[in-house]
Design a protein around this motif. Sequence first.
Motif, short mmCIF file in Angstrom:
data_model
loop_
_atom_site.label_atom_id
_atom_site.label_comp_id
_atom_site.label_asym_id
_atom_site.label_seq_id
_atom_site.Cartn_x
_atom_site.Cartn_y
_atom_site.Cartn_z
N SER A 1 11.97 -19.11 11.57
CA SER A 1 12.38 -20.12 10.58
C SER A 1 12.19 -19.66 9.14
O SER A 1 12.68 -20.29 8.21
N GLU B 1 15.51 -18.89 7.53
CA GLU B 1 16.31 -20.12 7.40
C GLU B 1 15.87 -20.97 6.20
O GLU B 1 16.60 -21.83 5.74
N ARG C 1 17.80 -12.79 8.34
CA ARG C 1 17.89 -13.33 9.72
C ARG C 1 17.88 -12.25 10.79
O ARG C 1 17.64 -12.54 11.96
#
Length: 454
Positions: free
Chosen positions: A404, A407, A418
Motif C-alpha cells: 500500500s 498506492e 508499484r
Amino acid sequence: MKTNILVAEIGSTTTVINAFNDIYSSCPKFIGQGQAPTSVNEGDVNIGLNKAIDDLKRSLGVEDIVYDELIATSSAAGGLRMTVHGLVYDMTVRAAKEAALGAGANIHQVTAGRLRRTDIKQIKEVNPNIILIAGGVDYGERDTAIYNAEKIAELNLDVPVIYAGNIENIEEIKLIFEDTPCKLYIVENVYPKIDKLNIEPTRKVIQDVFEEHIIHAPGMMKVREMVNGPIIPTPGAVMLASKLLKEEIGDLITLDVGGATTDLHSVTEGSEEVNRILISPEPIAKRTVEGDLGVYVNMKNIVERIGLEELVTNLDISSQKLEELIENHKPIPSNEMEKRFVEELTKEAVITSVRRHAGKFRDLYGASGKKTIAEGKDLTNIKYIVGTGGALTRLPSRIEIMKSIAENNKGNDLFPNRETQILVDNNYIMASLGVLSKKYPEAALSLLKKSLNI
C-alpha cells in the motif's frame, strides 16, 4: 546439544534468543528461537537471558545447550540516549543526526549554533549516554564548536564525547576535555565540505562507544558474564543487515513497526534524475525513528491519526466494539478482530513513517518560470521493501500493508513505485544477523536470504 552461536536481542520488554549452527560452513542454519520477559527492572538482564535460553531448550526439546559464542543487540535500559550539537541545522547538525540515528541511537536533544542556558539545562535533564559535537566544514568556522565544547566540559559529566567537526579544532578540543571525566573520541568531520556528508566514521564510533558503555546501564552490569562477543544497539544492527543485503540484491528499505516506535532504514543512492535537482545531500544509508508510532505503547496516537469513525467503517464494527478493542488492547493480538485492528494501526504507522522519511518534489516559481526541485530522501529507485519486527513478520495482511506504500503516493512524494518487490523476514532474525555480520558476514547474508525466501 552443541551450537555455534546464540544471539540475544535484549529489548525493553522482551529478550529473544536465536540459535545458529554450521556458522563457519557454506550452509549455516537457523535452528530455533526462545523468548522471555526482559529483566532490566530486576537489576540483572542475565535473568531474562537465562529464561529465554530455557524457552529455546523447550522449543528444541533438549535438556542443555552448549554454545561457543553469545553475542547481543540491545535496546534495553532505554537504548542509547544521545544529544547532538552542531553549527547550522540543515548542514552539520543534520549530518551528525543522520550518523547518530543510523547507529541506533535515540536522540533526545539537537541544537544548532551556540548552546544557550536552556540547552545546558536540557543536557543535564537528558543525562545522555553520549554527546556528539560537530560544526564547521574543514578549515571553515571554528568558534561555535569550541564554545559548545567548553560549555559541555564545564558540566563535568562522566559521559563519552565524540567530536566530529572542523579538523582545525582537534588540538583545541583535546585541551578542553583534558582534565574532565569525559572520554573523548576524535572522528573525521561529518560535514567536511559544503554538500558532502561523511557519516560512516561517526556511526561506527557511536556503536563502539555503545558497546563499551551499555554494560554500565541499569540491569546490564552483569551482562558480560554471559555475552562474550559484541553488543550493539538493535536498530544499528538492523541497519547493518540492510546494508549487507543492499550490496547483494540492490536498493531497499527496511520497515520495523514495533510496540513503541516505527523504524525505517533506507539504503539507496537515489535516481540520477532526482539527484540532479536535489537541493541538499542525503546519506546513502538513512534511518528515521518515529517515537509516536507504535502499535502497543503508542496505540492511542495512531487511533487518533486514523480517526474513530474511519476505524469503525474499515473494521465494519460498532463504536462500542471499537471502544472495547482499544480498552483491552494487548501486546500480541490473539483473535481475528484483534489482528484486523492491529493491521489498521500497522498500515497507518507504515504510510506515515514512509511519508516522514521520503523526500518530495517541489515547484518553485521565479522570473524565468517554473522550476522543479527535490528535497529529502529519494526512494524512487528502491527495488525491495523488507518487513521485520513483530507486526510485519506475523500479521496476515503484512504483504498488502507494504504494497500500500506506492498506492499512497500523493504525486509529489519520492516514494517506492508499484513494481517494488516485498520481502518478509520470516524467521524474525534480521537484527540478530546484523550483529552476526560484524564477524561472519557471509553466514549472516546466507541466513538473511533464507529468512527472506530469496
